[in-house]
Scaffold this motif. Structure first.
Motif, PDB file in Angstrom:
ATOM      1  N   THR A  64      83.362  90.391  73.193  1.00  0.00           N
ATOM      2  CA  THR A  64      81.902  90.431  73.151  1.00  0.00           C
ATOM      3  C   THR A  64      81.393  90.184  71.743  1.00  0.00           C
ATOM      4  O   THR A  64      82.160  89.857  70.835  1.00  0.00           O
ATOM      5  N   VAL A  65      80.085  90.312  71.573  1.00  0.00           N
ATOM      6  CA  VAL A  65      79.407  90.040  70.298  1.00  0.00           C
ATOM      7  C   VAL A  65      80.106  90.789  69.165  1.00  0.00           C
ATOM      8  O   VAL A  65      80.411  91.960  69.331  1.00  0.00           O
ATOM      9  N   PRO A  66      80.415  90.189  68.027  1.00  0.00           N
ATOM     10  CA  PRO A  66      80.071  88.835  67.609  1.00  0.00           C
ATOM     11  C   PRO A  66      81.250  87.865  67.686  1.00  0.00           C
ATOM     12  O   PRO A  66      81.233  86.859  66.984  1.00  0.00           O
ATOM     13  N   HIS A  67      82.234  88.111  68.551  1.00  0.00           N
ATOM     14  CA  HIS A  67      83.492  87.345  68.477  1.00  0.00           C
ATOM     15  C   HIS A  67      83.621  86.204  69.485  1.00  0.00           C
ATOM     16  O   HIS A  67      84.613  85.479  69.466  1.00  0.00           O
ATOM     17  N   LYS A  68      82.647  86.063  70.395  1.00  0.00           N
ATOM     18  CA  LYS A  68      82.838  85.136  71.524  1.00  0.00           C
ATOM     19  C   LYS A  68      83.084  83.685  71.094  1.00  0.00           C
ATOM     20  O   LYS A  68      83.804  82.959  71.757  1.00  0.00           O
ATOM     21  N   GLU A  69      82.435  83.269  70.002  1.00  0.00           N
ATOM     22  CA  GLU A  69      82.628  81.878  69.538  1.00  0.00           C
ATOM     23  C   GLU A  69      83.894  81.788  68.687  1.00  0.00           C
ATOM     24  O   GLU A  69      84.695  80.876  68.857  1.00  0.00           O
ATOM     25  N   GLY A 125      65.276  81.666  75.307  1.00  0.00           N
ATOM     26  CA  GLY A 125      66.390  81.901  74.385  1.00  0.00           C
ATOM     27  C   GLY A 125      67.341  80.723  74.361  1.00  0.00           C
ATOM     28  O   GLY A 125      67.359  79.898  75.286  1.00  0.00           O
ATOM     29  N   ALA A 126      68.123  80.642  73.271  1.00  0.00           N
ATOM     30  CA  ALA A 126      69.089  79.542  73.126  1.00  0.00           C
ATOM     31  C   ALA A 126      70.345  80.020  72.410  1.00  0.00           C
ATOM     32  O   ALA A 126      71.035  79.234  71.777  1.00  0.00           O
ATOM     33  N   GLY A 127      70.655  81.299  72.502  1.00  0.00           N
ATOM     34  CA  GLY A 127      71.861  81.849  71.885  1.00  0.00           C
ATOM     35  C   GLY A 127      73.041  81.780  72.851  1.00  0.00           C
ATOM     36  O   GLY A 127      73.062  80.975  73.796  1.00  0.00           O
ATOM     37  N   GLY A 128      74.026  82.639  72.634  1.00  0.00           N
ATOM     38  CA  GLY A 128      75.252  82.613  73.429  1.00  0.00           C
ATOM     39  C   GLY A 128      75.005  82.869  74.909  1.00  0.00           C
ATOM     40  O   GLY A 128      75.549  82.164  75.775  1.00  0.00           O
ATOM     41  N   ALA A 129      74.183  83.857  75.224  1.00  0.00           N
ATOM     42  CA  ALA A 129      73.910  84.175  76.635  1.00  0.00           C
ATOM     43  C   ALA A 129      73.217  82.994  77.304  1.00  0.00           C
ATOM     44  O   ALA A 129      73.551  82.603  78.437  1.00  0.00           O
ATOM     45  N   SER A 152      65.249  74.082  66.758  1.00  0.00           N
ATOM     46  CA  SER A 152      66.463  73.300  66.440  1.00  0.00           C
ATOM     47  C   SER A 152      67.681  73.878  67.179  1.00  0.00           C
ATOM     48  O   SER A 152      68.587  73.140  67.566  1.00  0.00           O
ATOM     49  N   ARG A 153      67.694  75.202  67.384  1.00  0.00           N
ATOM     50  CA  ARG A 153      68.833  75.807  68.093  1.00  0.00           C
ATOM     51  C   ARG A 153      68.832  75.384  69.561  1.00  0.00           C
ATOM     52  O   ARG A 153      69.877  75.116  70.152  1.00  0.00           O
ATOM     53  N   ALA A 154      67.634  75.305  70.149  1.00  0.00           N
ATOM     54  CA  ALA A 154      67.532  74.862  71.545  1.00  0.00           C
ATOM     55  C   ALA A 154      67.933  73.394  71.660  1.00  0.00           C
ATOM     56  O   ALA A 154      68.594  72.979  72.617  1.00  0.00           O
ATOM     57  N   ASN A 188      65.337  85.763  81.050  1.00  0.00           N
ATOM     58  CA  ASN A 188      65.297  86.113  79.632  1.00  0.00           C
ATOM     59  C   ASN A 188      66.708  86.220  79.078  1.00  0.00           C
ATOM     60  O   ASN A 188      67.474  87.100  79.465  1.00  0.00           O
ATOM     61  N   CYS A 189      67.019  85.308  78.147  1.00  0.00           N
ATOM     62  CA  CYS A 189      68.314  85.340  77.459  1.00  0.00           C
ATOM     63  C   CYS A 189      68.117  85.632  75.980  1.00  0.00           C
ATOM     64  O   CYS A 189      69.018  85.374  75.189  1.00  0.00           O
ATOM     65  N   THR A 190      66.925  86.116  75.599  1.00  0.00           N
ATOM     66  CA  THR A 190      66.758  86.568  74.216  1.00  0.00           C
ATOM     67  C   THR A 190      67.132  88.041  74.155  1.00  0.00           C
ATOM     68  O   THR A 190      67.294  88.704  75.186  1.00  0.00           O
ATOM     69  N   SER A 191      67.230  88.542  72.923  1.00  0.00           N
ATOM     70  CA  SER A 191      67.500  89.974  72.783  1.00  0.00           C
ATOM     71  C   SER A 191      66.204  90.762  72.632  1.00  0.00           C
ATOM     72  O   SER A 191      66.231  91.952  72.335  1.00  0.00           O
ATOM     73  N   VAL A 192      65.064  90.102  72.883  1.00  0.00           N
ATOM     74  CA  VAL A 192      63.770  90.777  72.744  1.00  0.00           C
ATOM     75  C   VAL A 192      63.589  91.769  73.901  1.00  0.00           C
ATOM     76  O   VAL A 192      63.750  91.412  75.061  1.00  0.00           O
ATOM     77  N   GLY A 193      63.253  93.008  73.529  1.00  0.00           N
ATOM     78  CA  GLY A 193      63.079  94.057  74.539  1.00  0.00           C
ATOM     79  C   GLY A 193      64.253  95.001  74.618  1.00  0.00           C
ATOM     80  O   GLY A 193      64.200  96.055  75.256  1.00  0.00           O
ATOM     81  N   MET A 244      74.605  91.099  86.467  1.00  0.00           N
ATOM     82  CA  MET A 244      75.341  90.023  85.786  1.00  0.00           C
ATOM     83  C   MET A 244      76.521  90.620  85.029  1.00  0.00           C
ATOM     84  O   MET A 244      77.636  90.093  85.060  1.00  0.00           O
ATOM     85  N   LEU A 245      76.275  91.751  84.365  1.00  0.00           N
ATOM     86  CA  LEU A 245      77.354  92.409  83.621  1.00  0.00           C
ATOM     87  C   LEU A 245      78.500  92.784  84.566  1.00  0.00           C
ATOM     88  O   LEU A 245      79.678  92.529  84.287  1.00  0.00           O
ATOM     89  N   ALA A 246      78.137  93.395  85.706  1.00  0.00           N
ATOM     90  CA  ALA A 246      79.165  93.830  86.662  1.00  0.00           C
ATOM     91  C   ALA A 246      79.931  92.629  87.221  1.00  0.00           C
ATOM     92  O   ALA A 246      81.164  92.668  87.353  1.00  0.00           O
ATOM     93  N   ARG A 247      79.209  91.549  87.491  1.00  0.00           N
ATOM     94  CA  ARG A 247      79.881  90.392  88.131  1.00  0.00           C
ATOM     95  C   ARG A 247      80.735  89.601  87.146  1.00  0.00           C
ATOM     96  O   ARG A 247      81.811  89.129  87.501  1.00  0.00           O
ATOM     97  N   GLN A 248      80.282  89.481  85.871  1.00  0.00           N
ATOM     98  CA  GLN A 248      81.164  88.805  84.907  1.00  0.00           C
ATOM     99  C   GLN A 248      82.411  89.665  84.687  1.00  0.00           C
ATOM    100  O   GLN A 248      83.514  89.145  84.533  1.00  0.00           O
ATOM    101  N   GLY A 249      82.234  90.996  84.725  1.00  0.00           N
ATOM    102  CA  GLY A 249      83.378  91.901  84.579  1.00  0.00           C
ATOM    103  C   GLY A 249      84.331  91.774  85.761  1.00  0.00           C
ATOM    104  O   GLY A 249      85.561  91.752  85.591  1.00  0.00           O
TER     105      GLY A 249
END
Ligand code: NAP
Length: 290
Positions: A64-69, A125-129, A152-154, A188-193, A244-249
């Protein structure tokens, strides 16, 4: 006696729900010789953090964060992980790296009866998620648009998914343009909230929230985000990201064990652990201040 160990590396991992989720599935299946634990590995010792569990006989790891890449360089990523640009599941038996987030969200949307194919879906959002979600939804036939604070990230996300996976036709928009786009689903794939900023929403205050859309918030801490409350207030349906967390797990679990685990058991265990921490923080009692 534990013979089969799997686990999670990240930084930090103290509040991760994955150990409780996986160990609940082992218990439900009578797999008492399996154990899942979490290890906090700072980025500068990632290679060691992967090597040591392997040396100690671990079968695999979630990442998980921050090692996925960064972990991509240390394993053999499969085609999906390469296209997304991130690995969240390592299998030491063949040193492979997979990404189960994309299938995780698609399976959870389907489990919730949310249509995907031919639907207009807005990704915030345009990060890892976001990369995993865009890959999964594009493969499932959605028409996608992305809004991200840093344009630019998107743009990079769109161009890399085009060259790595042949995914075309993703629109880039401002939030103002998206408000009139006519989507049926917002993810929502941002970390806002995310806790502790529970009153913040990626749907900027003042811009009218579209009526009757479905919101899927990949944020699951808190369980009811400001964005989800905005959506429900406008007659929409809101779904939190715990499924989503449960299903990826569950998909990682299957890679390591060859067994499809009971997703409902994993989801309930994660929910109970989340409610326990939420109760102590009282984080879900705070209202949106529009
Ligand atoms: P990330 O790579 O750091 O990306 C963060 C994203 O949030 C970027 O698009 C960033 O925009 C945006 N952002 C951050 N602060 C913002 C702000 N104040 N205003 C507007 N946009 C902002 O993180 P990630 O790995 O993609 O994770 C994002 C979230 O997804 C996490 O918080 C987590 O809750 C959730 N997630 C859930 C699951 C699940 O199983 N449910 C799995 C993975 C992730 P910029 O590009 O402009 O910085």
């Amino acid at each position: 006696m534990t013979k089969n160990r799997v686990g999670l590396i990240g930084f930090p991992v103290e509040h991760s729900l994955s150990p409780v989720m996986h160990n609940a599935a082992f218990a439900a299946l009578g797999m008492s010789d399996w154990l899942y634990d979490a290890m906090s590995i700072p980025p500068d010792i990632l290679r060691y953090g992967l090597q040591e569990p392997r040396n100690h006989g671990y079968i695999g790891l979630n990442v998980t964060v921050p090692h996925k890449e960064a972990v991509m360089e240390l394993v053999r990523p499969d085609a999906i992980a390469r296209a997304i640009g991130a690995v969240n599941t390592v299998d030491f038996r063949n040193n492979s790296g997979a990404n189960t987030d994309a299938d995780g969200i698609v399976e959870d949307l389907r489990a919730n009866g949310v249509p995907i194919a031919d639907q207009q879906v807005l990704i915030l959002g345009a990060g890892g998620a976001a990369r995993a979600v865009v890959y999964g939804l594009a493969r499932a036939g959605a028409n996608l648009a992305i809004v991200n604070r840093t344009k630019s990230r998107a743009e990079r996300l769109v161009s890399e998914l085009r060259s790595a996976a042949g995914i075309d036709g993703i629109a880039l928009m401002t939030l103002e343009e998206a408000a009139d786009w006519g989507m049926s689903l917002i993810i929502n794939c941002t970390s806002v909230g995310l806790h502790p900023h529970v009153n913040q929403s990626p749907w900027t205050h003042g811009l009218p929230f579209p009526q009757g859309v479905t919101v899927y918030d990949t944020v699951y801490r808190p369980a009811n985000t400001a964005l989800m409350r905005q959506c429900v207030a406008r007659g929409g349906r809101a779904i939190g990201g715990l499924g989503m967390l449960a299903r990826q797990g569950a998909l990682s679990f299957k890679i390591w064990t060859g067994v499809a685990p009971p997703v409902d058991v994993m989801l309930r265990a994660a929910q109970a652990a989340l409610e326990n921490t939420a109760r102590s923080r009282d984080e879900n009692q705070i209202e949106v201040k529009d």
